[in-house]
Design a protein around this motif. Structure first.
Motif, mmCIF file in Angstrom:
data_model
loop_
_atom_site.group_PDB
_atom_site.id
_atom_site.type_symbol
_atom_site.label_atom_id
_atom_site.label_comp_id
_atom_site.label_asym_id
_atom_site.label_seq_id
_atom_site.Cartn_x
_atom_site.Cartn_y
_atom_site.Cartn_z
ATOM 1 N N PHE A 224 46.089 -46.644 -41.143
ATOM 2 C CA PHE A 224 45.712 -47.117 -40.272
ATOM 3 C C PHE A 224 46.632 -47.223 -38.942
ATOM 4 C CE2 PHE A 224 45.444 -48.137 -45.128
ATOM 5 C CZ PHE A 224 44.749 -48.925 -44.792
ATOM 6 N N THR A 225 45.436 -48.130 -38.232
ATOM 7 C CA THR A 225 46.094 -48.793 -36.510
ATOM 8 C C THR A 225 47.500 -50.108 -37.319
ATOM 9 O OG1 THR A 225 45.095 -49.766 -36.175
ATOM 10 C CG2 THR A 225 45.067 -47.996 -36.047
ATOM 11 N N LEU B 195 52.145 -47.293 -44.277
ATOM 12 C CA LEU B 195 53.254 -47.646 -44.021
ATOM 13 C C LEU B 195 54.143 -46.749 -43.578
ATOM 14 C CD1 LEU B 195 54.901 -50.151 -43.152
ATOM 15 C CD2 LEU B 195 55.430 -50.469 -44.749
ATOM 16 N N ASP B 196 54.307 -45.687 -44.177
ATOM 17 C CA ASP B 196 54.844 -44.473 -44.405
ATOM 18 C C ASP B 196 54.448 -43.863 -42.891
ATOM 19 O OD1 ASP B 196 56.485 -44.807 -46.119
ATOM 20 O OD2 ASP B 196 55.417 -43.765 -47.446
ATOM 21 N N ASP B 197 53.557 -43.777 -42.410
ATOM 22 C CA ASP B 197 52.296 -42.689 -41.691
ATOM 23 C C ASP B 197 52.668 -43.998 -40.082
ATOM 24 O OD1 ASP B 197 51.385 -41.241 -43.144
ATOM 25 O OD2 ASP B 197 49.263 -41.669 -43.329
ATOM 26 N N ARG C 113 56.574 -55.560 -43.523
ATOM 27 C CA ARG C 113 55.873 -55.069 -43.942
ATOM 28 C C ARG C 113 56.411 -54.063 -45.252
ATOM 29 N NH1 ARG C 113 51.243 -53.044 -39.105
ATOM 30 N NH2 ARG C 113 52.047 -54.631 -37.849
ATOM 31 N N SER C 114 56.981 -53.940 -45.732
ATOM 32 C CA SER C 114 57.483 -53.390 -47.073
ATOM 33 C C SER C 114 57.578 -54.224 -47.750
ATOM 34 C CB SER C 114 58.779 -52.471 -46.980
ATOM 35 O OG SER C 114 59.078 -51.073 -46.404
ATOM 36 N N ASP C 115 58.794 -55.568 -47.481
ATOM 37 C CA ASP C 115 58.517 -56.592 -48.276
ATOM 38 C C ASP C 115 56.645 -56.852 -48.604
ATOM 39 O OD1 ASP C 115 60.967 -56.280 -48.264
ATOM 40 O OD2 ASP C 115 61.320 -57.841 -46.647
#
Length: 361
Positions: free
Chosen positions: A133-134, A196-198, A212-214
């Protein structure tokens, strides 16, 4: 480690009219295996410069060419200004690429600005997994998943309505659709979390990763609620189906007579119960015999079962409505969080613009 940039050039420009007339510059990026083009306008260069200073704590090696002091008095497509700015922007990018210090070219904002491919995207594509993802495509995927959550909830509500109306076949079809969509939602949320990790490895700021984790956690909570809604909704319809089976297979008249007519026999051991005592007569029961009383009792029991069924249906709808309101509030909170983030990001630019206007005034 990201793809190495061997060379970078700005060899052209063009004028675009949407959303309003502006100039974009053609950036040619040469990597070890492939080359690609990127189109960027000056305001995007300015955003990049602000983000690099914020994330690295230092300005890039080459300065960004400033806006012309008298730009308000000139047209946006003045060839002299464009040529001068093109050379300055090319020097700005080359300074970052050729610098001995790699902190600017390793920054996430710079790689996203040039659409630099990352090794993670190639490895996941080769293994058949989700693509890298971007920052913007991640937000687009999150918006699509929110829409999918609303679709699943609509299927569950439709199934409940069809079940209440007695259309079992259509209710089952809606249930199957909801389960398929829920399985797809779980898989896509997993890919979103991996993406998101990447992005975090690629250099996204810690505050943005937390925000974003939330958002991912709220989606996972929605999945859990939807799963409970599917199971609870199926189980809540079973008591009513058992009632209908009892009505279709009533007890034998002899058994009913043995049960209801036993009040005439002496029952000294049941002194605490009222079944053996004389019942109070009413205007409705007085003209009825035993058969009529049994029929009246059965009619009242049927009415109570029908009212209980209607009450249960109303409570289910109230529950679904409350959950829908809660979901909408969460979505509004996410939109407000995003708005606050954008306001914080634009505030420094507004401050700089105000200072420039004050100097011009």
């Amino acid at each position: 480690m990201s793809t190495t940039i061997h060379a970078i050039f700005i060899r052209g420009h063009e004028t675009r009219n949407e959303p309003k007339p502006h100039t974009v510059y053609r950036i040619e990026v040469q990597g070890p295996v492939r080359s690609w083009l990127v189109w960027r306008r000056y305001s995007e260069f300015d955003d990049l410069n602000t983000e690099l200073i914020s994330s690295t704590g230092a300005p890039p090696p080459a300065p960004l060419p400033p806006k012309h002091t008298f730009s308000l008095r000139r047209t946006f497509n003045d060839e002299e200004i464009i040529k001068e700015r093109l050379q300055g922007l090319e020097g700005y990018l080359r300074g970052i690429v050729s610098s001995k210090d790699s902190k600017w070219r390793d920054a996430f904002a710079f790689k996203e600005f040039l659409n630099v491919p990352t090794p993670q995207s190639h490895s996941t594509a080769a293994s058949g997994g989700a693509s890298q993802f971007t920052s913007s495509s991640w937000l687009d995927e999150h918006t699509d998943l929110q829409a999918l959550v609303r679709d699943i909830r609509a299927d569950v509500n439709k199934r409940n309505a069809l079940s209440d109306s007695g259309d079992i076949s259509a209710s089952h079809q809606s249930n199957v659709q909801a389960k398929k969509k829920l399985a797809a939602l779980l898989n896509r949320i997993g890919a979103l979390a991996k993406g998101l990790d990447d992005l975090g490895v690629a250099g996204m700021s810690q505050g943005e990763i937390q925000r974003r984790s939330d958002m991912v956690a709220r989606l996972q909570d929605e999945c859990e609620k939807l799963g409970k809604m599917v199971v609870a909704s199926r189980q809540s319809t079973r008591p009513f189906s058992s009632n209908s089976a009892a009505e279709q297979n009533p007890a034998a008249p002899a058994d009913r007579a043995a049960l209801l007519g036993s009040s005439q026999a002496p029952r000294p051991t049941l002194t605490t119960r009222v079944f053996g005592s004389a019942a109070l007569e009413t205007n409705i029961t007085r003209p009825l015999d035993e058969t009529g009383l049994v029929q009246l009792q059965q009619t009242q029991m049927d009415q109570q079962d029908s009212q209980l069924s209607q009450l249960s249906s109303i409570l289910r709808r109230r529950k679904d409505l409350g959950m829908a309101i809660g979901s909408e509030i969460q979505e509004q909170n996410e939109m407000l969080d995003k708005l606050n983030y954008e306001v914080d990001r634009v505030a420094p630019k507004l401050g700089n613009a105000k200072k420039q206007l004050n100097r011009l005034g």
